[in-house]
Design a protein around this motif. Sequence first.
Motif, PDB file in Angstrom:
ATOM      1  N   ASN A   1       0.813  -1.218   0.000  1.00 44.04           N
ATOM      2  CA  ASN A   1       0.000   0.000   0.000  1.00 44.04           C
ATOM      3  C   ASN A   1       0.844   1.264   0.000  1.00 44.04           C
ATOM      4  OD1 ASN A   1       0.506  -0.948   2.803  1.00 44.04           O
ATOM      5  ND2 ASN A   1      -0.548   0.926   3.403  1.00 44.04           N
TER       6      ASN A   1
ATOM      7  N   SER B   1       2.412  -0.560   6.269  1.00 39.60           N
ATOM      8  CA  SER B   1       1.550  -1.111   7.317  1.00 39.60           C
ATOM      9  C   SER B   1       0.225  -0.362   7.306  1.00 39.60           C
ATOM     10  CB  SER B   1       2.220  -0.953   8.683  1.00 39.60           C
ATOM     11  OG  SER B   1       2.171   0.422   9.096  1.00 39.60           O
ATOM     12  N   LYS B   2      -0.618  -0.676   8.242  1.00 39.63           N
ATOM     13  CA  LYS B   2      -1.898   0.039   8.335  1.00 39.63           C
ATOM     14  C   LYS B   2      -1.712   1.488   8.769  1.00 39.63           C
ATOM     15  CE  LYS B   2      -2.932  -1.540  13.037  1.00 39.63           C
ATOM     16  NZ  LYS B   2      -3.904  -2.298  13.881  1.00 39.63           N
TER      17      LYS B   2
ATOM     18  N   ASN C   1      -4.648   2.831   4.045  1.00 38.78           N
ATOM     19  CA  ASN C   1      -4.490   1.753   5.031  1.00 38.78           C
ATOM     20  C   ASN C   1      -5.448   0.597   4.812  1.00 38.78           C
ATOM     21  OD1 ASN C   1      -6.845   2.934   5.898  1.00 38.78           O
ATOM     22  ND2 ASN C   1      -6.110   3.474   7.934  1.00 38.78           N
ATOM     23  N   TRP C   2      -6.530   0.815   4.062  1.00 36.90           N
ATOM     24  CA  TRP C   2      -7.433  -0.299   3.767  1.00 36.90           C
ATOM     25  C   TRP C   2      -6.785  -1.317   2.821  1.00 36.90           C
ATOM     26  CZ3 TRP C   2      -7.940   4.774   2.379  1.00 36.90           C
ATOM     27  CH2 TRP C   2      -7.795   5.088   1.024  1.00 36.90           C
TER      28      TRP C   2
ATOM     29  N   ALA D   1      -3.541  -2.193   3.234  1.00 36.94           N
ATOM     30  CA  ALA D   1      -2.383  -2.770   3.921  1.00 36.94           C
ATOM     31  C   ALA D   1      -2.585  -4.277   4.074  1.00 36.94           C
ATOM     32  CB  ALA D   1      -2.208  -2.126   5.291  1.00 36.94           C
TER      33      ALA D   1
ATOM     34  N   LYS E   1      -2.971  -7.828   5.491  1.00 38.25           N
ATOM     35  CA  LYS E   1      -3.402  -8.369   6.782  1.00 38.25           C
ATOM     36  C   LYS E   1      -2.388  -9.349   7.354  1.00 38.25           C
ATOM     37  CE  LYS E   1      -8.403  -7.885   6.006  1.00 38.25           C
ATOM     38  NZ  LYS E   1      -8.242  -6.963   4.861  1.00 38.25           N
TER      39      LYS E   1
END
Length: 559
Positions: free
Chosen positions: A307, A382-383, A388-389, A391, A393
């Motif tokens: 991201n 990272s988030k 951030n959606w 990023a 999991k």
Amino acid sequence: MRFKLTYIILAGTIGLAGLMTGCNDDFLNVEATDRISDDAITSDSSLFEDFVINRYMGTRLQDKEAEGTPPGFGRGFEYALWASLTDEAIYNNDDNTWVVQRGQLAPENTGIAGTLWSRSYRSIRECNYALTHIAEVEMSQARKAILIAELKFIRAYRYHDLVRNYGSVVLVGDAVSELNDDLTADALFQKSSIAEGINYIVSELDQAAAALPSANNTSTWLLGRATKGAALALKSRILLYAASPLYNAGTWQQAADAAEEVMGMGYTLHADYESLFHTSSSSEIIFERLYVVGARHVCLEISNGPNGYGGWAGNSPLQNLVDAYEVKEDEDTAVPFDWSNTTHVADPYANRDSRFYASILYNGAEYRGREIETFLPGGKDSKDGKDNWNASKTGYYLRKFVDENLPMDNPWDVAGIQPWIYIRYAEILLNYAEAQNEVAGPDASVYDAINLIRQRADMPDLPAGLSQTEMREAIRRERQVELAFEEHRFYDVRRWMIAMETENEPAYGISITKDGSNLTFEKKVALDGRKFEEKHYWLPIPRAEIQSSGNKLQQSPNY
């Protein structure tokens, strides 16, 4: 030159075209302009050959399939790879994959696995049509023989896809069903046994191999098309499946012999593992799907990228797979990664199997001019990073197949040109090693096959003196890391009947905490609810297919 990719729609294969045949009203007798008539195809040899070539592709039947060009065999390059139905990866934004990961598969809810049955049988019907009418085409007998062999190969590949997903399937022979046929006849929906299905596939591949060109895919005009090597390699795969515990429909000796025949055909391993998946011509590639600008697949770089670079995370690798890559202690020794080993955990990405670095983007990996940052707080990927959606999991991103020379920003007309390799020589070596180990134990030929693959990855040879059981486990681990993300793991854990163990493991990721210059690594659950039941060894046939048969088609067991 590469073969044409114009997608030819045959009028007789479209349901509405058949429904109109009984109407006499002039205003309904309109010639379709979006498809080619049967007569046109059989009266033009070039058009007929184009029709045969286009059988290497299928029909788009589901949302988010086949962006750019129609789908080929299996899943291939789509948004959600088949790997995201296994312990290799999860698809970051679901896209109908979590229903499989969480064991919620049902005839009414098949997720991304719902198109295999209908697309395979449609393709089989199209092959049967061409085989039925090829005698009417003005063409040399030598050319006809090759096209017939290609059609038999394609049809066998579709049946191989059916058998490995559903077990018992319907063998329709050379029939070309029409809408005015009695579509409720019992014979049309009578399933064969698994052994009968495999025997049919092997027979078709033997016939195809006898007539197909023997050159491998380094010959330019054969790029993307079936060869003798492709037919015999697919035979090697299906006979390996047949001998496996889930199928119990063949012998390990047959599987070993089939792989050994391909090993004598002149294929060799590509020198560099990572670049193999970016090249369209290699002595390792036995059968592949090719793409060019304007006929691309899903653009991997943006759909799977971090991201922090504007990527969407896509197929995010799991810690379950990361843990399978060995740690290289010195030139002669490699050991499994161990979470109880404080040295391993302190720097978990140090000295790993080189295929790890070629396949997975991890915290600290060099990528497009900077290091990947999945740590918290503040990691760019990272988030805490942008978008951030998107990023991951799991804390990882896909590197295999991805070409850093292709753009992530606005890639739509220039990226998505990597080949999808259906079968390559490393798989054949692994097939042979597995089958021969079951036949005779870990003899010299088994070691040679596995060590050849490990040497390409700059990994130590397997230790001498392994038992048959120890070698079996070593071969399974080797398949896991060598063939990662290539649509093998889903079928391997099922045919070995270890899916109750591997697919009931949580979908793990990594949590990385940064404190100053110190990093702390901890496993975490990336997707909750992962579940596998005995019935999931086979896919359910979609409920609509059962209903359209008048409930004469038997559902897969226990659904």
